[in-house]
Design a protein around this motif. Structure first.
Motif, PDB file in Angstrom:
ATOM      1  N   MET A   1       0.843  -1.195   0.000  1.00 38.05           N
ATOM      2  CA  MET A   1       0.000   0.000   0.000  1.00 38.05           C
ATOM      3  C   MET A   1       0.878   1.245   0.000  1.00 38.05           C
ATOM      4  O   MET A   1       1.840   1.333   0.742  1.00 38.05           O
ATOM      5  N   LYS A   2       0.539   2.183  -0.849  1.00 34.98           N
ATOM      6  CA  LYS A   2       1.333   3.396  -0.981  1.00 34.98           C
ATOM      7  C   LYS A   2       1.016   4.354   0.163  1.00 34.98           C
ATOM      8  O   LYS A   2      -0.105   4.412   0.641  1.00 34.98           O
ATOM      9  N   ARG A   3       2.034   5.095   0.566  1.00 38.99           N
ATOM     10  CA  ARG A   3       1.845   6.113   1.595  1.00 38.99           C
ATOM     11  C   ARG A   3       1.230   7.362   0.988  1.00 38.99           C
ATOM     12  O   ARG A   3       1.357   7.614  -0.206  1.00 38.99           O
ATOM     13  N   LEU A   4       0.562   8.144   1.828  1.00 36.22           N
ATOM     14  CA  LEU A   4       0.003   9.420   1.368  1.00 36.22           C
ATOM     15  C   LEU A   4       1.139  10.355   0.972  1.00 36.22           C
ATOM     16  O   LEU A   4       2.133  10.454   1.693  1.00 36.22           O
ATOM     17  N   PRO A   5       0.978  11.063  -0.127  1.00 35.00           N
ATOM     18  CA  PRO A   5       2.010  12.044  -0.498  1.00 35.00           C
ATOM     19  C   PRO A   5       1.984  13.207   0.490  1.00 35.00           C
ATOM     20  O   PRO A   5       0.934  13.804   0.717  1.00 35.00           O
ATOM     21  N   LEU A   6       3.117  13.483   1.075  1.00 39.48           N
ATOM     22  CA  LEU A   6       3.186  14.445   2.171  1.00 39.48           C
ATOM     23  C   LEU A   6       2.824  15.873   1.747  1.00 39.48           C
ATOM     24  O   LEU A   6       1.942  16.496   2.339  1.00 39.48           O
ATOM     25  N   ILE A   7       3.490  16.397   0.741  1.00 37.55           N
ATOM     26  CA  ILE A   7       3.288  17.798   0.361  1.00 37.55           C
ATOM     27  C   ILE A   7       1.866  18.040  -0.143  1.00 37.55           C
ATOM     28  O   ILE A   7       1.194  18.968   0.343  1.00 37.55           O
ATOM     29  N   PRO A   8       1.327  17.246  -1.098  1.00 37.91           N
ATOM     30  CA  PRO A   8      -0.054  17.498  -1.532  1.00 37.91           C
ATOM     31  C   PRO A   8      -1.068  17.363  -0.397  1.00 37.91           C
ATOM     32  O   PRO A   8      -2.023  18.137  -0.308  1.00 37.91           O
ATOM     33  N   THR A   9      -0.851  16.388   0.488  1.00 33.06           N
ATOM     34  CA  THR A   9      -1.773  16.205   1.606  1.00 33.06           C
ATOM     35  C   THR A   9      -1.731  17.417   2.536  1.00 33.06           C
ATOM     36  O   THR A   9      -2.767  17.901   3.001  1.00 33.06           O
ATOM     37  N   LEU A  10      -0.535  17.934   2.774  1.00 35.62           N
ATOM     38  CA  LEU A  10      -0.380  19.111   3.613  1.00 35.62           C
ATOM     39  C   LEU A  10      -1.055  20.331   2.974  1.00 35.62           C
ATOM     40  O   LEU A  10      -1.793  21.068   3.645  1.00 35.62           O
ATOM     41  N   VAL A  11      -0.851  20.525   1.669  1.00 41.00           N
ATOM     42  CA  VAL A  11      -1.439  21.665   0.971  1.00 41.00           C
ATOM     43  C   VAL A  11      -2.963  21.590   0.997  1.00 41.00           C
ATOM     44  O   VAL A  11      -3.651  22.566   1.310  1.00 41.00           O
ATOM     45  N   VAL A  12      -3.510  20.405   0.688  1.00 43.48           N
ATOM     46  CA  VAL A  12      -4.966  20.246   0.688  1.00 43.48           C
ATOM     47  C   VAL A  12      -5.516  20.400   2.105  1.00 43.48           C
ATOM     48  O   VAL A  12      -6.555  21.033   2.310  1.00 43.48           O
ATOM     49  N   GLY A  13      -4.819  19.868   3.089  1.00 40.92           N
ATOM     50  CA  GLY A  13      -5.261  20.000   4.476  1.00 40.92           C
ATOM     51  C   GLY A  13      -5.312  21.460   4.917  1.00 40.92           C
ATOM     52  O   GLY A  13      -6.272  21.889   5.573  1.00 40.92           O
ATOM     53  N   ILE A  14      -4.281  22.215   4.549  1.00 47.70           N
ATOM     54  CA  ILE A  14      -4.262  23.647   4.893  1.00 47.70           C
ATOM     55  C   ILE A  14      -5.392  24.376   4.177  1.00 47.70           C
ATOM     56  O   ILE A  14      -6.088  25.213   4.777  1.00 47.70           O
ATOM     57  N   ALA A  15      -5.599  24.061   2.893  1.00 48.20           N
ATOM     58  CA  ALA A  15      -6.675  24.716   2.136  1.00 48.20           C
ATOM     59  C   ALA A  15      -8.038  24.423   2.752  1.00 48.20           C
ATOM     60  O   ALA A  15      -8.877  25.315   2.893  1.00 48.20           O
TER      61      ALA A  15
END
Length: 195
Positions: A1-15
């Motif tokens: 199973m692939k891990r969540l991509p850190l930077i996109p997840t962080l950007v979407v979470g902040i948005a």
């Protein structure tokens, strides 16, 4: 199973957090606007106030009764508007000189069916303070001057209070962003690993 991509997840979470914050802020603005409108609804029943020489934008005396002495009409502007009986026509606004200096006063002299400037050169005027897009406030003459007819009475009900709709909009944006990102992550984790 692939891990969540850190930077996109962080950007979407902040948005998403920002959109939720904006929704909460709109709910707070709605409560503030409702309190302000409630104050405006009772303003006409309170004692008259002196016409403010320089209006304070943070504490406008809207919908209070007041009076002003128009020493001289410095100019006119006419805009489409309604009479007290609901007829369409023209509202005549005089730019009055009230002293040697200062901003003067905007006075809604009355309503007519034609945009022609009324034959009024000034004098004492009483009425209700209403919002004005050019000068923050204006005095709506009651009774009207210069043989004009009464304009539609200014009302706090004319002030929009659509903060609830804005709040729902921001919460929907946050939910849609979360769903789209969740679908993108689910698709990514299901896709076969490249060789």
């Amino acid at each position: 199973m692939k891990r969540l991509p850190l930077i996109p997840t962080l950007v979407v979470g902040i948005a998403i957090a920002i959109m939720i914050g904006l929704g909460i802020w709109q709910l707070q603005r709605m409560a503030w606007k409702e309190a302000l409108l409630a104050e405006y609804r009772t303003a006409v029943d309170r004692p008259p106030v002196a016409w403010p020489v320089v209006p304070d934008a943070s504490a406008l005396p809207l919908y209070r009764r007041s009076s002003v002495h128009c020493l001289e009409v410095a100019g006119w502007r006419s805009s489409s508007g309604r009479s007290a009986s609901g007829a369409s026509g023209w509202v005549h606004i005089a730019s009055c000189r009230t002293g040697a200096e200062g901003p003067g006063a905007q006075v809604v002299a009355g309503w007519s069916q034609r945009p022609d400037n009324p034959a009024w050169s000034g004098g004492p005027v009483s009425g209700i303070i209403a919002p004005d897009s050019n000068a923050l406030i204006r005095l709506v003459a009651a009774p009207p001057v210069a043989g004009l007819q009464p304009v539609q009475k200014p009302s706090p009900e004319d002030i929009p209070n659509n903060h609830w709709a804005y709040a729902v909009q921001w919460f929907l944006f946050a939910g849609i962003a979360a769903v789209i990102y969740g679908l993108a992550v689910a698709r990514r984790t299901r896709s076969p690993m490249s060789a």
